[in-house]
Design a protein around this motif. Structure first.
Motif, mmCIF file in Angstrom:
data_model
loop_
_atom_site.group_PDB
_atom_site.id
_atom_site.type_symbol
_atom_site.label_atom_id
_atom_site.label_comp_id
_atom_site.label_asym_id
_atom_site.label_seq_id
_atom_site.Cartn_x
_atom_site.Cartn_y
_atom_site.Cartn_z
ATOM 1 N N UNK A 218 0.833 -1.203 0.000
ATOM 2 C CA UNK A 218 0.000 0.000 0.000
ATOM 3 C C UNK A 218 0.865 1.250 0.000
ATOM 4 N N UNK A 219 1.969 1.208 0.763
ATOM 5 C CA UNK A 219 2.849 2.374 0.840
ATOM 6 C C UNK A 219 3.549 2.589 -0.503
ATOM 7 N N UNK A 220 3.968 1.487 -1.119
ATOM 8 C CA UNK A 220 4.811 1.595 -2.308
ATOM 9 C C UNK A 220 4.031 1.686 -3.621
ATOM 10 N N UNK A 221 2.754 1.306 -3.603
ATOM 11 C CA UNK A 221 2.008 1.276 -4.871
ATOM 12 C C UNK A 221 1.230 2.544 -5.109
ATOM 13 N N UNK B 100 2.788 1.566 11.427
ATOM 14 C CA UNK B 100 2.669 1.436 9.975
ATOM 15 C C UNK B 100 1.559 2.329 9.448
ATOM 16 N N UNK B 101 0.497 2.452 10.226
ATOM 17 C CA UNK B 101 -0.623 3.303 9.829
ATOM 18 C C UNK B 101 -0.161 4.746 9.659
ATOM 19 N N UNK B 102 0.710 5.174 10.546
ATOM 20 C CA UNK B 102 1.238 6.547 10.471
ATOM 21 C C UNK B 102 2.038 6.735 9.191
ATOM 22 N N UNK B 103 2.823 5.701 8.852
ATOM 23 C CA UNK B 103 3.654 5.787 7.652
ATOM 24 C C UNK B 103 2.769 5.830 6.413
ATOM 25 N N UNK C 55 11.964 5.756 10.737
ATOM 26 C CA UNK C 55 12.734 4.687 10.105
ATOM 27 C C UNK C 55 11.969 4.061 8.943
ATOM 28 N N UNK C 56 10.690 3.724 9.172
ATOM 29 C CA UNK C 56 9.894 3.095 8.109
ATOM 30 C C UNK C 56 9.626 4.070 6.969
ATOM 31 N N UNK C 57 9.473 5.351 7.315
ATOM 32 C CA UNK C 57 9.240 6.342 6.264
ATOM 33 C C UNK C 57 10.432 6.378 5.323
ATOM 34 N N UNK C 58 11.615 6.328 5.899
ATOM 35 C CA UNK C 58 12.828 6.337 5.074
ATOM 36 C C UNK C 58 12.938 5.018 4.305
#
Lengths: 220, 223
Positions: free
Chosen positions: B115-118, B168-171, B211-214
């Protein structure tokens, strides 16, 4: 002493159900076996006992359901403590659980890739599967059974899955005996145990079931 | 006899943090070794040749791998302040729920990553998939009572992944885990945040999110 009631919600071809049948037999526990029509319509009892996964096996001990075959085998070991299935020392128990986890994660899924694929995907699946068996061969080493001299937890988790290997061999065009001879010796050794031989289906019958599964999934 | 306990872990891994909590709960002294997963140490590869993953607990030179296996080993080796119940049926339930939580996490996490990457349709599908798995997790945990503090149990230790799902939801930049739709997950997440033992071994939330955002190159622009 009150009578114990032990019921197994079962399916003949399921290797996961096979694990429970063997564990109960090893412990000498009498139980009632109820065959579920898993590809058709599941019973109310199954749906109520395992609402999360709606799958077999489910062990009902005096009416209380235990789900997930590995959890069930552990439960059987602890509820009927004579003739233990796990080693006594914590480190050896951890080793057994580690390999149980490996078997849970890799074997059935690995085999599924073989019977449900074609062409390149099938070849990759076959190669990966043989690698997995080689890893198991490595940990078995020269021992009779996975935890040493005695048939136990890891053997129980693994041996029923081997009833599906004939199907994988037919679809994959290979023989486990050629690729992993030591593994095959271990299979034969386990199949000599009465608890195992009586609990497991004929691989040829499983193959026919897998053929049907392939048809149902539109693979040919 | 001097005990030597080592834990190979990762600051951002919930699986590794579970083990830290368990060891602290039992008052076991241990040496912590931070692993760089892009450059795994020879020691890690030696101690976990099968999976080459963290966490690995090494007790007097003998390695134990897989977080739930390690938790059971810790419980059997240091018997005070037990993590698992003694009753076989209660134990079976605890094991069932811990496995369920881990299975759900490993279904949700890749969906969140996708979801983050697509973009667009694929993103929407991944978000919906995430939602469905979260619903299953929510309904599964609904009947269970969170047991915290010094009594943090096997299921609670496994459920630490809930905190990671909120991060993860925040990211993702989306409000999926609402209190209204997921009251149990919300309650559990709050109980973790308030729990003294858990807090001692938790990564700082902001650091985790950053960290996850990066890591996933997430932009706050949704599209």
């Amino acid at each position: 002493m009150s009578k114990e009631e032990v019921v197994l919600l079962d399916f003949w071809a399921s290797p996961f159900c096979g694990r429970v049948r063997i564990a109960l037999a090893e412990k000498g526990v009498e139980y009632q076996n109820r065959e579920e029509d898993v590809l058709g319509s599941k019973s109310e009892l199954l749906l109520n006992s395992n609402p999360i996964h709606k799958k077999v096996p489910v062990l009902l001990h005096n009416g209380k359901p235990v789900c997930e075959s590995t959890v069930i085998v552990n439960y059987i070991d602890e509820a009927w403590p004579s003739r233990p299935l796990l080693p006594t020392c914590p480190y050896e128990r951890a080793r057994a659980r580690f390999w149980g986890d490996f078997i849970d994660k890799k074997i059935f899924e690995g085999g599924t890739k073989i019977w449900s694929s074609k062409g390149e995907a099938l070849e990759v699946g076959k190669k990966d599967f043989i690698e997995i068996l080689k890893q198991l061969e490595g940990t078995l080493g020269e021992k009779d059974f996975f935890c040493g001299d005695n048939f136990g937890f890891v053997d129980i988790l693994l041996i029923p899955l081997t009833t599906w290997f004939y199907a994988y061999e037919k679809f994959g065009g290979f023989k486990v005996e050629d690729e992993c001879p030591k593994f095959s010796v271990w299979v034969k050794r386990c199949m000599q145990r009465e608890s195992v031989a009586k609990a497991l289906p004929e691989p040829e019958k499983v193959y026919e079931a897998v053929l049907m599964l392939r048809k149902m999934n539109g693979i040919e | 006899m001097a005990e030597e306990v080592k834990l190979f872990g990762r600051w951002a891994s919930p699986f590794s943090r579970r083990i830290e909590v368990a060891l602290k709960r039992k008052g076991v002294q241990f040496e912590y070794i931070e692993e760089d997963l892009s450059n795994k140490s020879p020691a890690l590869l030696k101690y976990n040749p099968v999976h080459k993953k963290i966490p690995v607990l090494v007790h007097n030179g003998k390695p134990v791998a897989e977080s739930l296996v390690i938790l059971e080993y810790i419980d059997e080796t240091w018997k005070h302040n037990p993590i698992l119940p003694t009753d076989p049926y209660e134990k079976a339930l605890a094991r069932f729920w811990a496995r369920f939580i881990d299975e759900k996490f490993w279904a949700i996490w890749p969906a969140v990553k996708r979801a983050i990457l697509s973009r667009e349709k694929e993103r929407e599908e991944a978000i919906e998939e995430t939602r469905q798995h979260l619903k299953t997790l929510e309904s599964g945990l609904k009947e269970r009572k969170f047991v915290g503090g010094e009594s943090l149990g096997f299921v609670e230790l496994a459920a630490n992944v809930i905190v990671w799902l909120f991060a993860a939801q925040e990211v993702l930049g989306l409000e999926i885990l609402t209190e209204e739709k997921f009251p149990t997950l919300h309650e559990w997440s709050q109980r973790f945040v308030d729990d003294a033992v858990f807090k001692e071994c938790a990564p700082p939330r902001e650091r985790l999110i950053a960290y996850y955002k990066v890591l996933y190159g997430a932009s706050t622009a949704s599209k």
